[in-house]
Design an enzyme around this catalytic site. Structure first.
Site, PDB file in Angstrom:
ATOM      1  N   ASP A  32       0.836  -1.199   0.000  1.00  0.00           N
ATOM      2  CA  ASP A  32       0.000   0.000   0.000  1.00  0.00           C
ATOM      3  C   ASP A  32       0.877   1.257   0.000  1.00  0.00           C
ATOM      4  O   ASP A  32       1.718   1.432   0.887  1.00  0.00           O
ATOM      5  CB  ASP A  32      -0.893  -0.005   1.251  1.00  0.00           C
ATOM      6  CG  ASP A  32      -2.114   0.871   1.094  1.00  0.00           C
ATOM      7  OD1 ASP A  32      -2.074   1.811   0.283  1.00  0.00           O
ATOM      8  OD2 ASP A  32      -3.120   0.622   1.776  1.00  0.00           O
ATOM      9  N   ASP A  33       0.698   2.112  -1.006  1.00  0.00           N
ATOM     10  CA  ASP A  33       1.446   3.380  -1.106  1.00  0.00           C
ATOM     11  C   ASP A  33       2.956   3.141  -1.192  1.00  0.00           C
ATOM     12  O   ASP A  33       3.759   3.904  -0.630  1.00  0.00           O
ATOM     13  CB  ASP A  33       1.151   4.287   0.090  1.00  0.00           C
ATOM     14  CG  ASP A  33      -0.275   4.809   0.112  1.00  0.00           C
ATOM     15  OD1 ASP A  33      -1.049   4.458  -0.783  1.00  0.00           O
ATOM     16  OD2 ASP A  33      -0.600   5.575   1.034  1.00  0.00           O
ATOM     17  N   CYS A  70      -5.919   4.103  -4.119  1.00  0.00           N
ATOM     18  CA  CYS A  70      -6.105   2.709  -3.690  1.00  0.00           C
ATOM     19  C   CYS A  70      -7.222   1.954  -4.400  1.00  0.00           C
ATOM     20  O   CYS A  70      -6.996   0.951  -5.075  1.00  0.00           O
ATOM     21  CB  CYS A  70      -6.381   2.670  -2.182  1.00  0.00           C
ATOM     22  SG  CYS A  70      -5.061   3.331  -1.156  1.00  0.00           S
ATOM     23  N   LYS A  96      -6.087  -5.727   3.721  1.00  0.00           N
ATOM     24  CA  LYS A  96      -6.936  -4.558   3.479  1.00  0.00           C
ATOM     25  C   LYS A  96      -7.917  -4.819   2.343  1.00  0.00           C
ATOM     26  O   LYS A  96      -7.528  -5.233   1.259  1.00  0.00           O
ATOM     27  CB  LYS A  96      -6.041  -3.358   3.148  1.00  0.00           C
ATOM     28  CG  LYS A  96      -6.789  -2.104   2.702  1.00  0.00           C
ATOM     29  CD  LYS A  96      -5.807  -0.970   2.437  1.00  0.00           C
ATOM     30  CE  LYS A  96      -6.492   0.230   1.812  1.00  0.00           C
ATOM     31  NZ  LYS A  96      -5.556   1.368   1.617  1.00  0.00           N
ATOM     32  N   HIS A  98     -11.034  -2.377   1.310  1.00  0.00           N
ATOM     33  CA  HIS A  98     -11.198  -1.048   0.706  1.00  0.00           C
ATOM     34  C   HIS A  98     -11.916  -1.100  -0.637  1.00  0.00           C
ATOM     35  O   HIS A  98     -11.586  -0.381  -1.573  1.00  0.00           O
ATOM     36  CB  HIS A  98      -9.833  -0.361   0.546  1.00  0.00           C
ATOM     37  CG  HIS A  98      -9.952   1.129   0.519  1.00  0.00           C
ATOM     38  ND1 HIS A  98      -8.935   1.962   0.075  1.00  0.00           N
ATOM     39  CD2 HIS A  98     -10.975   1.962   0.891  1.00  0.00           C
ATOM     40  CE1 HIS A  98      -9.314   3.220   0.176  1.00  0.00           C
ATOM     41  NE2 HIS A  98     -10.545   3.252   0.655  1.00  0.00           N
ATOM     42  N   HIS A 187       1.325   2.146   4.169  1.00  0.00           N
ATOM     43  CA  HIS A 187       0.413   3.279   4.278  1.00  0.00           C
ATOM     44  C   HIS A 187       0.602   3.971   5.630  1.00  0.00           C
ATOM     45  O   HIS A 187       0.987   3.343   6.617  1.00  0.00           O
ATOM     46  CB  HIS A 187      -1.020   2.747   4.161  1.00  0.00           C
ATOM     47  CG  HIS A 187      -2.076   3.767   3.937  1.00  0.00           C
ATOM     48  ND1 HIS A 187      -2.501   4.633   4.917  1.00  0.00           N
ATOM     49  CD2 HIS A 187      -2.835   4.038   2.840  1.00  0.00           C
ATOM     50  CE1 HIS A 187      -3.470   5.397   4.440  1.00  0.00           C
ATOM     51  NE2 HIS A 187      -3.681   5.066   3.176  1.00  0.00           N
ATOM     52  N   LYS A 259       1.531   9.734  -5.007  1.00  0.00           N
ATOM     53  CA  LYS A 259       0.168   9.230  -4.886  1.00  0.00           C
ATOM     54  C   LYS A 259      -0.826  10.363  -5.105  1.00  0.00           C
ATOM     55  O   LYS A 259      -0.601  11.480  -4.676  1.00  0.00           O
ATOM     56  CB  LYS A 259      -0.025   8.630  -3.494  1.00  0.00           C
ATOM     57  CG  LYS A 259      -1.442   8.151  -3.203  1.00  0.00           C
ATOM     58  CD  LYS A 259      -1.567   7.652  -1.771  1.00  0.00           C
ATOM     59  CE  LYS A 259      -2.994   7.231  -1.459  1.00  0.00           C
ATOM     60  NZ  LYS A 259      -3.135   6.728  -0.072  1.00  0.00           N
TER      61      LYS A 259
END
Length: 412
Positions: A32-33, A70, A96, A98, A187, A259
């Protein structure tokens, strides 16, 4: 995609598929990220031995793109996953989600997964698994369909790796496995166990310490696959969901942007494939062939010997032969100052770059190549005709965890 001599392409394709005689296990890991410059093989300051070993022993995707935030990436990645179940796979998700949860219909176990352990929202604390959003606060952790606070105090990266290993250890070896592990890391918020501080104590950047923890978690998962005897028949795909968030320590050097942005730093992603099924002659390579996150679904379904009936038209393409046949790199990323991530924020709202020759997006060609600009704008207008408008519903007071036993979860 570059055109290839047909005979070369055909011979390689047959060689690859000759050694792939059964349905492989599929391990899909999402960071993530995760910034382009936040992995060891792009940046020697990072200590990511497990990820580096997997990437350098597999195929690095160096012209690979995702979405700048995301949920769009995750939805394009997983669209139509029912086809894996139809192909006989056991399907499990750990980490995750989401991808929506206002109704029970939209939680993972009702969207094609046999099991789910993880959280439903976009981000939370790593230890308490607590999220405050729109003046609403609650715990977000689920075991299957049940909310739980039993893991308060357990760091999520370690927790998700342990749960993924549980899935591996309990898997029926007579069935192919699809294991989806979307980590919370790296993240925000910047939280990490003390033991990961030491390798980067000379660098004032907790983000890098989170990377070290995620790297160890990936190593533990792949070790569990090896111990079960699954690894030789496994295809590992590693990807980030978008570029690094530089406001939270992410680094996309030498790419421009971050991002949320449409510069390459927001979408040009870290990604690689590791598998013995691609053949030793292909490993240790980097491909500059263009690939997008939408390609994973048709690629993995075809690799799993499933079918794409009822899913077309698709935006993605089966890229397995491309991944397995590696052309020589046509360009490299130039060296730039690691702190030079220019914004380009001004009145201008249209640029044109030749990404192959100018991967750091420094030389605007929009005025010198108006014909290309017009052609690309016409293509965007064609896409826009079939685009579904974005919907931003107002916050629903029924979603307040205070009304749901203190947990985030379905409310309708």
């Amino acid at each position: 995609m570059a055109h290839r001599p047909f005979i070369t392409y055909f011979i390689v394709y047959l060689t690859i598929h000759k050694i792939s005689t059964k349905q492989p296990h599929i391990l899909l890991i999402v960071a993530d990220d995760y910034g382009f410059h936040d992995i060891g093989y792009h940046n020697r300051d990072f200590q990511t031995p497990n990820l580096d070993k997997l990437a350098l022993g597999g195929v690095r995707l160096e012209n690979y793109y995702v979405q700048p935030i995301c949920t769009p990436t995750r939805s394009q990645l997983l669209s139509g996953r029912y086809q894996l179940k139809e192909a006989g796979y056991s399907t499990h998700a750990v980490g995750k989600w989401h991808l929506g949860f206002y109704k029970d219909d939209y939680i993972p176990t009702n969207r094609g997964f046999d099991s789910f352990f993880g959280f439903l929202t976009g981000g939370e604390t790593y230890y308490t698994h607590y999220l405050c959003y729109d003046n609403k606060c609650g715990t977000d952790m689920r075991d299957m369909t049940h909310p739980t606070d039993a893991y308060n105090g357990t760091y999520s990266t370690t927790l998700f790796a342990e749960k993924a290993i549980d899935v591996i250890n309990n898997h029926d070896e007579d069935k192919p496995l699809f294991l989806y592990v979307p980590f919370q890391a790296v993240h925000a918020p910047m939280e990490v166990p003390e033991k990961y501080m030491e390798p980067y104590r000379h660098i004032n950047d907790k983000f890098r310490r989170m990377v070290a923890c995620m790297d160890e978690a990936v190593g533990n998962i792949t070790e569990a696959m090896t111990k079960r005897g699954f690894w030789d028949d496994t295809v590992l795909v590693f990807t980030t969901d978008n570029g690094g968030e530089i406001a939270a320590g992410g680094n996309n050097y030498p790419l421009r942007g971050w991002k949320h942005s449409l510069w390459d730093g927001g979408m040009h992603a870290v990604g690689f494939v590791h598998s013995k099924l691609i053949g030793s002659q292909m490993t240790g390579s980097a491909t500059m062939e263009l690939m997008h996150v939408t390609d994973w679904f048709p690629t993995l379904v075809k690799l799993a010997k499933g079918n794409l009936n009822g899913t077309k038209p698709l935006d993605g393409f089966d890229q397995w032969a491309t991944i397995s046949w590696i052309p020589p790199p046509e360009y490299g990323l130039p060296v730039r100052d690691a702190h030079e991530q220019t914004t380009g924020l001004n009145a201008k709202n249209l640029w044109l770059f030749n990404i192959m020759k100018d991967p750091t997006e420094q030389h605007d060609m929009s005025e010198t190549e108006p014909g290309i600009v017009t052609k690309m704008l016409d293509k965007l207008r064609d896409y826009q005709k079939s685009a579904v408008p974005c919907v931003y519903p107002k916050p629903d007071p029924r979603s307040d965890p205070a009304k749901l036993g203190g947990f985030w979860g379905p409310w309708e």
